[in-house]
Design a protein around this motif. Structure first.
Motif, mmCIF file in Angstrom:
data_model
loop_
_atom_site.group_PDB
_atom_site.id
_atom_site.type_symbol
_atom_site.label_atom_id
_atom_site.label_comp_id
_atom_site.label_asym_id
_atom_site.label_seq_id
_atom_site.Cartn_x
_atom_site.Cartn_y
_atom_site.Cartn_z
ATOM 1 N N PHE A 1 21.959 -50.658 28.355
ATOM 2 C CA PHE A 1 22.420 -51.576 28.983
ATOM 3 C C PHE A 1 23.699 -52.139 28.509
ATOM 4 N N LYS A 2 24.001 -52.071 27.689
ATOM 5 C CA LYS A 2 25.215 -53.091 26.446
ATOM 6 C C LYS A 2 26.311 -51.927 26.539
ATOM 7 N N ILE A 3 25.873 -50.477 26.796
ATOM 8 C CA ILE A 3 26.683 -49.764 27.610
ATOM 9 C C ILE A 3 27.314 -50.631 29.257
ATOM 10 N N ILE A 4 26.850 -50.670 29.671
ATOM 11 C CA ILE A 4 27.446 -50.920 30.928
ATOM 12 C C ILE A 4 27.826 -52.793 31.285
ATOM 13 N N LYS A 5 27.177 -53.579 30.556
ATOM 14 C CA LYS A 5 27.529 -55.074 30.554
ATOM 15 C C LYS A 5 29.229 -55.595 31.074
ATOM 16 N N PRO A 6 29.934 -54.868 29.567
ATOM 17 C CA PRO A 6 31.825 -55.560 30.107
ATOM 18 C C PRO A 6 32.158 -54.712 31.501
ATOM 19 N N PHE A 7 31.504 -53.609 32.102
ATOM 20 C CA PHE A 7 31.435 -53.601 33.395
ATOM 21 C C PHE A 7 30.987 -55.641 34.267
ATOM 22 N N LEU A 8 30.128 -55.980 33.656
ATOM 23 C CA LEU A 8 29.638 -57.290 34.308
ATOM 24 C C LEU A 8 29.919 -58.443 34.351
ATOM 25 N N TYR B 1 25.476 -51.882 42.557
ATOM 26 C CA TYR B 1 24.572 -52.519 43.376
ATOM 27 C C TYR B 1 24.149 -54.031 44.092
ATOM 28 N N TRP B 2 23.910 -54.324 43.223
ATOM 29 C CA TRP B 2 23.261 -56.345 42.688
ATOM 30 C C TRP B 2 24.560 -56.896 42.720
ATOM 31 N N GLN B 3 25.140 -56.430 41.997
ATOM 32 C CA GLN B 3 26.610 -57.793 42.053
ATOM 33 C C GLN B 3 27.581 -57.353 42.653
ATOM 34 N N LYS B 4 27.287 -56.076 44.059
ATOM 35 C CA LYS B 4 29.028 -56.300 44.115
ATOM 36 C C LYS B 4 28.934 -55.324 45.966
ATOM 37 N N GLN C 1 16.030 -40.554 32.707
ATOM 38 C CA GLN C 1 16.857 -40.147 34.260
ATOM 39 C C GLN C 1 17.625 -41.787 34.297
ATOM 40 N N PHE C 2 18.100 -42.361 32.998
ATOM 41 C CA PHE C 2 18.851 -43.588 33.793
ATOM 42 C C PHE C 2 20.068 -43.268 33.054
ATOM 43 N N THR C 3 20.785 -42.309 33.436
ATOM 44 C CA THR C 3 22.065 -42.231 32.976
ATOM 45 C C THR C 3 22.994 -43.316 32.975
ATOM 46 N N PRO C 4 24.075 -43.556 32.101
ATOM 47 C CA PRO C 4 24.921 -44.469 32.371
ATOM 48 C C PRO C 4 25.209 -44.830 33.518
ATOM 49 N N LYS C 5 25.376 -43.542 34.324
ATOM 50 C CA LYS C 5 25.872 -44.078 35.857
ATOM 51 C C LYS C 5 25.485 -44.731 36.593
ATOM 52 N N LEU C 6 23.998 -44.166 36.184
ATOM 53 C CA LEU C 6 22.471 -44.077 37.162
ATOM 54 C C LEU C 6 23.073 -45.532 36.729
ATOM 55 N N VAL C 7 22.852 -46.302 36.086
ATOM 56 C CA VAL C 7 22.425 -47.758 35.536
ATOM 57 C C VAL C 7 23.537 -48.723 36.167
ATOM 58 N N LYS C 8 25.227 -48.043 35.992
ATOM 59 C CA LYS C 8 26.029 -48.515 36.252
ATOM 60 C C LYS C 8 25.966 -49.217 37.734
ATOM 61 N N TRP D 1 26.878 -62.400 35.966
ATOM 62 C CA TRP D 1 26.364 -61.718 36.480
ATOM 63 C C TRP D 1 25.323 -61.320 35.011
ATOM 64 N N GLY D 2 26.322 -61.236 33.797
ATOM 65 C CA GLY D 2 25.107 -60.849 32.250
ATOM 66 C C GLY D 2 24.422 -61.589 32.337
ATOM 67 N N SER D 3 24.951 -63.091 32.870
ATOM 68 C CA SER D 3 23.304 -64.013 32.442
ATOM 69 C C SER D 3 22.319 -64.119 33.326
ATOM 70 N N ARG D 4 21.884 -63.070 34.162
ATOM 71 C CA ARG D 4 21.063 -62.858 34.912
ATOM 72 C C ARG D 4 20.200 -62.053 34.480
ATOM 73 N N ILE D 5 20.236 -61.558 33.440
ATOM 74 C CA ILE D 5 20.076 -59.754 33.162
ATOM 75 C C ILE D 5 18.853 -60.189 32.395
ATOM 76 N N HIS D 6 17.628 -60.001 31.765
ATOM 77 C CA HIS D 6 16.935 -60.428 30.854
ATOM 78 C C HIS D 6 15.870 -58.977 30.502
ATOM 79 N N PHE D 7 16.120 -59.075 28.946
ATOM 80 C CA PHE D 7 15.203 -58.078 28.795
ATOM 81 C C PHE D 7 14.400 -58.873 27.935
#
Length: 319
Positions: free
Chosen positions: A245-252, A220-223, A208-215, A256-262
């Protein structure tokens, strides 16, 4: 940190939802734990000092920022918001540390996104989001963390039936809770942390989590969110989730990248970020209560009036 002592002189409403002497609803979770949203302005010295040091919050700065922000908003005649309501504007100024131009940009981006019916910020109806709350997929925990931050928890594994609840509904419910939290001055000051629990997640759910949805989620959280989002902690996740997530990270931004923890299944690392005494047993914490989703929905539905008012704000539609 603790808010577990029950308010005095409650008036009964249901077995779980009561009202205090100021007619504010609160949810009883156990004899030691309860949940209530607090929209009163803080006046304790610790918070005042923190606001001054972290947000530049001083009387002259507040007054000047409000003045300049209103001047900016005067150039947006199609944006319908309560421009003379200090409380409303401060909700956007605090996360921007009272820089009026940044707050103006946030307001424009927020309400531009809200006008998009395909995004999370469309009109909030608690009735349409009932399943997300009753099933416990989206929750706000009763205890703030050790830094005074609100904790919002998403259960996107075993609790989530993705054939009955779309990802859009899940994140709209998350936005609804974040909106209530953003009305709390203490949360405006201290921020919010998200725990995304993927325990029991299937590949059907993950798909369900397509790249567009994750972006869109991270946009939402960032902007767009008028909130100090301090951390997003993802636990019990499949390795592929981190790869996505690595696909999305360049857009952060780097911040913000440092605030997300897996964290995978590393509960000790979760407790290194959020004290165990702030968390329920299912997250390895020491808080002794059972989260009743039906009772929580009974509690949160009292806030539909606040949402109706907020829903009325935004850009006028073109005729």
């Amino acid at each position: 940190m603790s808010e577990s002592k029950s308010p005095s002189t409650p008036a009964p409403s249901s077995p779980f939802v009561l009202f205090d002497e100021s007619n504010t609803p609160f949810l009883i979770l156990s004899k030691d734990f309860w949940l209530r949203f607090d929209f009163e302005e803080f006046n304790d010295s610790e918070s005042i000092i923190k606001a001054r040091e972290e947000l530049r919050e001083r009387p002259k700065v507040i007054a000047n920022s409000l003045k300049v922000l209103r001047q900016f908003l005067g150039n947006e005649p199609k944006l319908i918001i309560p421009i003379h309501d200090d409380t409303f504007l401060i909700r956007f100024l605090r996360p921007q540390k009272y820089y009026a131009e940044s707050a103006f940009r946030l307001i424009k981006e927020y309400f531009t996104a809200k006008a998009n019916a395909d995004f999370f910020l469309d009109d909030i109806s608690l009735h349409s989001l009932k399943q997300a709350f009753v099933t416990g997929v989206v929750q706000v925990l009763p205890e703030r963390d050790q830094n005074g931050r609100r904790i919002i928890c998403l259960e996107i594994g075993g609790k989530w039936n993705c054939t009955e609840m779309s990802p859009m509904e899940l994140f709209q419910a998350t936005h609804a809770l974040a909106t209530l939290c953003s009305l709390e001055p203490h949360t405006q000051l201290n921020g919010v942390v998200y725990i995304i629990n993927c325990e029991g997640q299937s590949f059907a759910q993950l798909s369900q989590f397509t790249p567009k949805l994750v972006k869109d989620m991270f946009d939402y959280w960032q902007k767009y969110s008028p909130m100090r989002t301090k951390s997003i902690v993802i636990i019990n996740n499949m390795i592929i989730f981190a790869i996505l997530f690595k696909i999305i990270k360049p857009f952060l931004s780097p911040k913000w990248g440092s605030r997300i923890h897996f964290l995978g299944g590393n509960i000790k690392e979760l407790h290194a970020q959020i004290d165990a005494e702030c968390l329920p047993a299912r997250l390895g914490g020491t808080c002794d209560y059972e989260y009743d989703g039906a009772a929580f929905f009974e509690f949160i539905r009292y806030y539909q009036t606040e949402f109706d008012v907020l829903n009325s704000y935004g850009y006028e539609e073109n005729n």
